[in-house]
Scaffold this motif. Structure first.
Motif, PDB file in Angstrom:
ATOM      1  N   VAL A  12       1.115  -1.323   0.204  1.00 48.35           N
ATOM      2  CA  VAL A  12       0.073   0.137  -0.148  1.00 48.35           C
ATOM      3  C   VAL A  12       1.333   1.389  -0.596  1.00 48.35           C
ATOM      4  N   GLY A  13       0.484   2.707  -0.552  1.00 52.23           N
ATOM      5  CA  GLY A  13       0.840   3.684  -0.745  1.00 52.23           C
ATOM      6  C   GLY A  13       1.965   3.559  -1.845  1.00 52.23           C
ATOM      7  N   PHE A  14       2.792   4.174  -2.427  1.00 50.12           N
ATOM      8  CA  PHE A  14       3.912   4.983  -3.491  1.00 50.12           C
ATOM      9  C   PHE A  14       4.115   3.754  -3.590  1.00 50.12           C
ATOM     10  N   GLU A  15       4.387   4.002  -4.766  1.00 50.61           N
ATOM     11  CA  GLU A  15       4.362   3.100  -5.970  1.00 50.61           C
ATOM     12  C   GLU A  15       6.055   3.433  -7.463  1.00 50.61           C
ATOM     13  N   ALA A  34       3.343  13.410  -4.654  1.00 45.66           N
ATOM     14  CA  ALA A  34       4.295  11.722  -3.897  1.00 45.66           C
ATOM     15  C   ALA A  34       5.983  11.258  -4.443  1.00 45.66           C
ATOM     16  N   ALA A  38       8.973  10.701  -1.594  1.00 50.14           N
ATOM     17  CA  ALA A  38       9.022  10.143  -1.855  1.00 50.14           C
ATOM     18  C   ALA A  38      10.871  10.356  -1.727  1.00 50.14           C
TER      19      ALA A  38
END
Length: 164
Positions: A12-15, A34, A38
């Motif tokens: 889950v979250g930033f990819e 984002a 990151a």
């Protein structure tokens, strides 16, 4: 990557955008924010982990060395270099970098790809040199090679051993 946390579930979250698969969801403004968060997190990890380095932000941390595809892709996107992408049928729809694991452990391959007729192959040298500049500032060694049919690519690995 499913199960990277050992649960078998999608993280889950930033990819990161590796240039394989679809473009990241959301607006350009949301994605830029984002990526910025990151990347700032990555620099903070470097400051905390690279305590023995003269310039801790300029040396890949152990986390990056264990996940070089993710780290290199984040560095490229944070530098404003666009990722490539494919549609659901696997056809390339966007020109940009693609980062994937190389044949040797800890080494990644960066290619410059685009849709048929996009001229990506002709722009590859200059585009990859932009990637080299962005990566070297962050402590990555990137060397350009020519593969089959003269296609250019980079092999990228951390420059030197981790501080410690």
């Amino acid at each position: 990557m499913a199960g990277e946390d050992g649960t078998g579930r999608e993280p889950v979250g930033f990819e990161v955008a590796t240039g394989t698969g679809a473009l990241p969801a959301g607006s350009a403004r949301e994605r830029a924010a984002a990526v910025r968060v990151a990347f700032e997190g990555l620099l903070q990890v470097r400051r905390l982990m690279n305590t023995g380095a003269a310039a801790p932000e300029g040396v890949p941390a152990a986390w990056e060395r264990r996940r070089p595809v993710r780290a290199v892709a984040l560095a490229l996107e944070a530098a404003g270099i666009p990722p490539s992408a494919t549609d659901p049928e696997g056809r390339r729809i966007a020109t940009g970098y693609r980062v994937r694991a190389a044949d040797r452990a800890g080494v990644v391959r960066v290619e410059w790809l685009g849709p048929p007729g996009s001229g990506a192959a002709y722009a590859a040298h200059d585009a990859l040199q932009g990637c080299v500049a962005a990566l070297r500032r962050l402590g990555w060694e990137a060397l350009e090679y020519r593969g089959p049919r003269g296609r250019r690519y980079l092999e990228v690995e951390p420059a030197g051993p981790p501080p410690g």
